[in-house]
Design an enzyme around this catalytic site. Sequence first.
Site, PDB file in Angstrom:
ATOM      1  N   ARG A 162      81.664 -18.963  23.237  1.00 55.55           N
ATOM      2  CA  ARG A 162      80.920 -18.618  24.463  1.00 55.55           C
ATOM      3  C   ARG A 162      79.471 -19.096  24.358  1.00 55.55           C
ATOM      4  NH1 ARG A 162      85.495 -17.484  25.415  1.00 55.55           N
ATOM      5  NH2 ARG A 162      86.277 -15.751  26.674  1.00 55.55           N
ATOM      6  N   SER A 237      84.579 -10.579  31.119  1.00 56.46           N
ATOM      7  CA  SER A 237      84.045  -9.839  29.974  1.00 56.46           C
ATOM      8  C   SER A 237      82.531  -9.726  30.126  1.00 56.46           C
ATOM      9  CB  SER A 237      84.312 -10.588  28.672  1.00 56.46           C
ATOM     10  OG  SER A 237      85.687 -10.773  28.484  1.00 56.46           O
ATOM     11  N   GLU A 333      77.549 -11.051  27.552  1.00 50.55           N
ATOM     12  CA  GLU A 333      77.998 -12.431  27.686  1.00 50.55           C
ATOM     13  C   GLU A 333      77.483 -12.952  29.035  1.00 50.55           C
ATOM     14  OE1 GLU A 333      81.218 -13.952  29.622  1.00 50.55           O
ATOM     15  OE2 GLU A 333      82.526 -13.798  27.884  1.00 50.55           O
TER      16      GLU A 333
HETATM   17  N1  EPU Z   1      91.230  -3.695  23.439  1.00 52.62           N
HETATM   18  C1  EPU Z   1      91.167  -2.328  23.452  1.00 52.62           C
HETATM   19  N2  EPU Z   1      90.688  -1.708  24.557  1.00 52.62           N
HETATM   20  C2  EPU Z   1      90.273  -2.393  25.649  1.00 52.62           C
HETATM   21  C3  EPU Z   1      90.326  -3.790  25.623  1.00 52.62           C
HETATM   22  C4  EPU Z   1      90.815  -4.427  24.503  1.00 52.62           C
HETATM   23  O1  EPU Z   1      91.534  -1.663  22.487  1.00 52.62           O
HETATM   24  O2  EPU Z   1      89.873  -1.750  26.637  1.00 52.62           O
HETATM   25  C5  EPU Z   1      91.827  -4.362  22.271  1.00 52.62           C
HETATM   26  C6  EPU Z   1      93.207  -4.890  22.630  1.00 52.62           C
HETATM   27  O3  EPU Z   1      94.188  -3.953  22.406  1.00 52.62           O
HETATM   28  C7  EPU Z   1      93.367  -6.060  21.700  1.00 52.62           C
HETATM   29  C8  EPU Z   1      91.949  -6.581  21.550  1.00 52.62           C
HETATM   30  O4  EPU Z   1      91.088  -5.525  21.957  1.00 52.62           O
HETATM   31  O5  EPU Z   1      93.821  -5.647  20.457  1.00 52.62           O
HETATM   32  C9  EPU Z   1      91.693  -7.845  22.304  1.00 52.62           C
HETATM   33  O6  EPU Z   1      91.865  -7.646  23.699  1.00 52.62           O
HETATM   34  P1  EPU Z   1      92.189  -8.870  24.706  1.00 52.62           P
HETATM   35  O7  EPU Z   1      93.335  -9.650  24.245  1.00 52.62           O
HETATM   36  O8  EPU Z   1      92.230  -8.293  26.093  1.00 52.62           O
HETATM   37  O9  EPU Z   1      90.958  -9.851  24.547  1.00 52.62           O
HETATM   38  P2  EPU Z   1      89.394  -9.635  24.374  1.00 52.62           P
HETATM   39  O10 EPU Z   1      88.991 -10.039  23.018  1.00 52.62           O
HETATM   40  O11 EPU Z   1      89.005  -8.281  24.848  1.00 52.62           O
HETATM   41  C10 EPU Z   1      88.801 -12.101  25.048  1.00 52.62           C
HETATM   42  C11 EPU Z   1      87.899 -12.831  26.026  1.00 52.62           C
HETATM   43  C12 EPU Z   1      88.518 -12.824  27.423  1.00 52.62           C
HETATM   44  C13 EPU Z   1      89.863 -13.511  27.368  1.00 52.62           C
HETATM   45  C14 EPU Z   1      90.751 -12.764  26.348  1.00 52.62           C
HETATM   46  C15 EPU Z   1      92.057 -13.469  26.138  1.00 52.62           C
HETATM   47  C16 EPU Z   1      85.654 -12.549  25.160  1.00 52.62           C
HETATM   48  C17 EPU Z   1      84.325 -11.899  25.348  1.00 52.62           C
HETATM   49  N3  EPU Z   1      86.594 -12.198  26.045  1.00 52.62           N
HETATM   50  O12 EPU Z   1      88.849 -10.740  25.438  1.00 52.62           O
HETATM   51  O13 EPU Z   1      87.677 -13.617  28.240  1.00 52.62           O
HETATM   52  O14 EPU Z   1      90.496 -13.498  28.642  1.00 52.62           O
HETATM   53  O15 EPU Z   1      90.078 -12.716  25.054  1.00 52.62           O
HETATM   54  O16 EPU Z   1      91.802 -14.684  25.496  1.00 52.62           O
HETATM   55  O17 EPU Z   1      85.822 -13.357  24.252  1.00 52.62           O
HETATM   56  C18 EPU Z   1      85.845 -13.561  29.754  1.00 52.62           C
HETATM   57  O18 EPU Z   1      85.207 -14.180  28.900  1.00 52.62           O
HETATM   58  O19 EPU Z   1      85.337 -13.245  30.865  1.00 52.62           O
HETATM   59  C19 EPU Z   1      87.200 -13.127  29.449  1.00 52.62           C
HETATM   60  C20 EPU Z   1      87.896 -12.345  30.278  1.00 52.62           C
END
Ligand code: EPU
Length: 338
Positions: A162, A237, A333
Amino acid sequence: MQIKNNVSLKSYNTFGIDVNAKFLCEVSSINDLKKALLLENYPSKFIISGGSNMLLTKEIDALVIHINLKGITIISEDKDYVTLKVMAGENWHDMIIWTLNQGYGGLENMSLIPGNSGTAPIQNIGAYGVELKDNFISCEAMNIANQTLKVFSKQECNFGYRDSYFKNEGKGKFIITSITLRLTKNNHNINTSYGSIQEELDKKGIENPTPKNVSDAVIAIRESKLPNPKILGNSGSFFKNPVLTKPAFDAFIEANENAPFYKISENEYKVPAGWLIEQCGYKGKRFNDAGVHKKQALVLVNYGNATGQEILNLAHSIINDVNKKFEIEITPEVNIIK
Ligand code: EPU
């Protein structure tokens, strides 16, 4: 080029924050963009494109220049690859759907990311194991100071998680006018390893997925977890996932055995900010019209009439509480416009 006075920016930012631009003009050609930058009666200028990664907290006392450059052109192709030039104002997701309809692969995991193509390099957007940089050749950008166009190679963009040159040394100096991408026509690099993509495909009994199948799976996952900005204002995010060094990570995981994490390298571990925020009790919480999304705690939402300041206050209390509970500093972000 028409200049309008006192225009609400509510429909120009995906958070749906209702603040005015003192002046606003639309640019739909490189020439218009040059002219707009040279307008002397408006010394202060502010660029807006898809408005999907910003939090507006007050009136914009400037000439807002809305980037409306359109067009997708095939620059070159052979039997395996196609190179496309996409103008900055093309909607990112609509552009992906167009590429999939032509049978091109590479962007499918990034389906449904809000915003326009020209802003994709600024934070090297990514989702489900693929980032913009994986298909990126170069971008063209206008130097605001002298209105000349410069081509930035992938290396010059200095992409990170990012992150890019345009968020650091190049910040506020350039306006990206187009991006050039290389996509596959055959032998697509299908990436189904992240999260629940494979599960989605299994549900449908798809064994050898096409890029379009992967895109459909990503769309289904995103629609089940992430709010549609057309229905509920948001900027995806709101925070980045923090990256911990090995000693900090070891201490963290000892105290929080069940925490999810991704190992990046021997000395770097990414911890999902969404998990940290959920542990602090914020998931689904609402304060007036500012809230934390019910299904993904990393996403802040505007239930209708939240002000940018209300969203920002909520973000600050989340940052403080995560810091108190885990001694981890999470950072936004989203670009906060103060
Ligand atoms: N999780 C929780 N609670 C929550 C949200 C997430 O416990 O409320 C845990 C999930 O269970 C999982 C982990 O966190 O184990 C990761 O969650 P997720 O797969 O939803 O991905 P993320 O790391 O929260 C990132 C990106 C997203 C992208 C997803 C999928 C960033 C800041 N965000 O989210 O990007 O869609 O991975 O690749 O890196 C964006 O940048 O706007 C965005 C939506």
